[in-house]
Design a protein around this motif. Structure first.
Motif, PDB file in Angstrom:
ATOM      1  N   GLY A   1      26.202   3.337 -31.847  1.00  0.00           N
ATOM      2  CA  GLY A   1      26.951   3.016 -33.052  1.00  0.00           C
ATOM      3  C   GLY A   1      26.129   2.387 -34.165  1.00  0.00           C
ATOM      4  N   MET A   2      24.797   2.502 -34.130  1.00  0.00           N
ATOM      5  CA  MET A   2      23.913   1.929 -35.155  1.00  0.00           C
ATOM      6  C   MET A   2      23.208   3.051 -35.908  1.00  0.00           C
ATOM      7  N   PRO A   3      23.809   3.570 -36.958  1.00  0.00           N
ATOM      8  CA  PRO A   3      23.215   4.716 -37.661  1.00  0.00           C
ATOM      9  C   PRO A   3      21.846   4.408 -38.261  1.00  0.00           C
ATOM     10  N   ALA A   4      21.609   3.175 -38.708  1.00  0.00           N
ATOM     11  CA  ALA A   4      20.311   2.846 -39.305  1.00  0.00           C
ATOM     12  C   ALA A   4      19.180   3.051 -38.309  1.00  0.00           C
ATOM     13  N   VAL A   5      19.395   2.634 -37.057  1.00  0.00           N
ATOM     14  CA  VAL A   5      18.366   2.776 -36.032  1.00  0.00           C
ATOM     15  C   VAL A   5      18.181   4.244 -35.673  1.00  0.00           C
ATOM     16  N   LEU A   6      19.271   4.977 -35.523  1.00  0.00           N
ATOM     17  CA  LEU A   6      19.179   6.396 -35.180  1.00  0.00           C
ATOM     18  C   LEU A   6      18.478   7.176 -36.274  1.00  0.00           C
TER      19      LEU A   6
END
Length: 450
Positions: free
Chosen positions: A381-386
């Motif tokens: 649920g962490m789009p920035a990391v993905l």
């Protein structure tokens, strides 16, 4: 010859690393230098006392009592500052252990500035004590080592400069970007040290090929047990080649540096089996185990350190996304270097071109998996990391040199895109993640590969 030089360089790197990762070597050397400096200045003071030479006018003069008071005050102040330096070090190590992970302690212990600071103060304290005990009655009245006291005062001024630099260095070195960059620099150095060693430069190859030797080892080989428990830190491949040549045998290493060995469990396989007992007796000269991992032949260790910092940052207790992004940036840069020029050689031959040792180096696929999988698993649920992971994969894809490497990168990108589609609740964020995944596919397509 190139491989011999490469192995010698790696062994030198391991020895250098082992010597650096302690807090006693540099202070000991500085204390020895201080003792030598004292005897040099004391000899000049004795010569001046006898009237053989005349000391310069800038040398401090005074009575024996005044000299004792000055040196006693200096010694007391220095030992107090040494305690302060120790306290700062303990606080730094405690902070590093809790914030960066216990494996980061090695980075701070091997820091040269810390070792030099500790050694400088201890060496000056020893110099002051030697000067203090040298004061005493002599044939022409009290002997006062004026030049030695002057040099001691100069060393105290030097200590003040070192202390200021030490405080600045500590304030800088505990910042996360600096820690991450230093680990990445060590990883780059380890990649360059083990990159591109040629398999064989001696001419015609002799003996059975690798596949046939592996079949013999599987069917008829005898196992060599690990003589001690601990992490495999270094393997002297040339020593193993010499042992195998003397016995006309082949040794296959079942573990690589970084693996944990259990005493009595399988460490290597030897063919013919009759040579196994002698190989087992000689193995102590060819490998080194210890309580911790090192970077000399284990570049996965540095990758694991960066990953550890990243997943700690992504934990709910810390929730520091930007630190994780910084780790991903440096992991991507390092894997670009691996893709372009790192190709460890698993085959080691003797002077006649016969295969004597089959090593077990970490594979490119395993390095990529170690760099991305744990961070991906912690980034639900962490789009920035993905997104940052997919950007890193795009950069690595540009440097990939084979379709096998591309396949590994595409597998990781697919898993990241699938995780984004399943765990990111906001449609716009999911679209951003998928757009970065398409960029990875485009980078692969631009290579002209199927």
């Amino acid at each position: 010859m190139g491989k011999v030089i490469g192995n010698v360089h790696l062994e030198s790197q391991w020895r250098k690393e082992a010597l650096r990762t302690n807090l006693w070597l540099v202070p000991t050397l500085e204390v020895l230098l201080a003792v030598g400096l004292f005897f040099a200045t004391w000899s000049l003071d004795r010569a001046a006392y006898r009237g053989a030479i005349t000391l310069p006018s800038w040398v401090i003069s005074g009575t024996a009592d005044a000299a004792r008071q000055i040196l006693a005050a200096i010694a007391a102040a220095l030992i107090t500052v040494v305690g302060v330096v120790f306290s700062i070090m303990i606080v730094t190590l405690t902070l590093a252990s809790t914030q960066f992970g216990p494996r980061m302690l090695r980075t701070f212990i091997r820091d040269l500035t810390t070792q030099l600071t500790l050694g400088t103060f201890v060496a000056t304290f020893v110099f002051a004590m030697l000067a203090l005990i040298s004061i005493g009655p002599a044939s022409h009245g009290d002997f006062v080592p004026h030049l030695t006291i002057t040099v001691c005062m100069v060393l105290v001024l030097l200590d003040l400069a070192v202390l200021i630099h030490f405080i600045h260095h500590i304030a800088t070195s505990i910042q996360l970007p600096h820690v991450i960059a230093s680990i990445a620099a060590e990883l780059s150095a380890a990649i360059e040290a083990g990159a591109g060693e040629p398999e064989w430069e001696g001419g015609v190859k002799h003996g059975p090929p690798v596949d046939q030797l592996n079949s013999r080892l599987d069917a008829e080989g005898a196992t060599v047990p690990a003589p001690a428990s601990g992490y495999l830190q270094f393997v002297r491949h040339r020593t193993l080649v010499r042992i195998a040549s003397e016995l006309d045998a082949v040794i296959r290493l079942d573990h690589r540096p970084g693996h944990f060995l259990v005493q009595g469990h399988q460490l290597a396989t030897v063919w013919p089996p009759e040579a196994a007992p002698e190989v087992a007796r000689s193995f102590a000269r060819a490998h080194i185990t210890g309580p911790s991992r090192t970077l000399a032949q284990d570049i996965a260790f540095a990758v694991d350190q960066l990953v550890e910092i990243a997943i700690r940052a992504l934990s709910t207790a810390v929730n520091d996304t930007f630190t994780a992004l910084t780790c991903i940036d440096w992991l991507g840069e390092s894997l670009c270097r691996v893709a372009a020029g790192w190709d460890p050689n698993p085959v080691h031959r003797d002077a006649e071109g016969r295969i004597r040792v089959l090593a077990a180096p970490v594979s490119y696929e395993r390095l990529v998996q170690r760099a991305f999988e744990k961070i991906r698993q912690a980034a639900h649920g962490m789009p920035a990391v993905l997104i940052r992971q997919l950007d890193a994969l795009t950069e690595i894809m540009v440097e990939a040199v084979s379709e096998e490497q591309c396949k590994v990168l595409l597998d990781q990108a697919e898993m990241i895109d699938r995780l984004g589609a399943e765990t990111v609740p906001e449609p716009a964020d999911r679209e951003d993640v998928h757009r970065r995944y398409l960029a990875v596919l485009a980078a692969h397509a631009s290579r002209g590969t199927p």
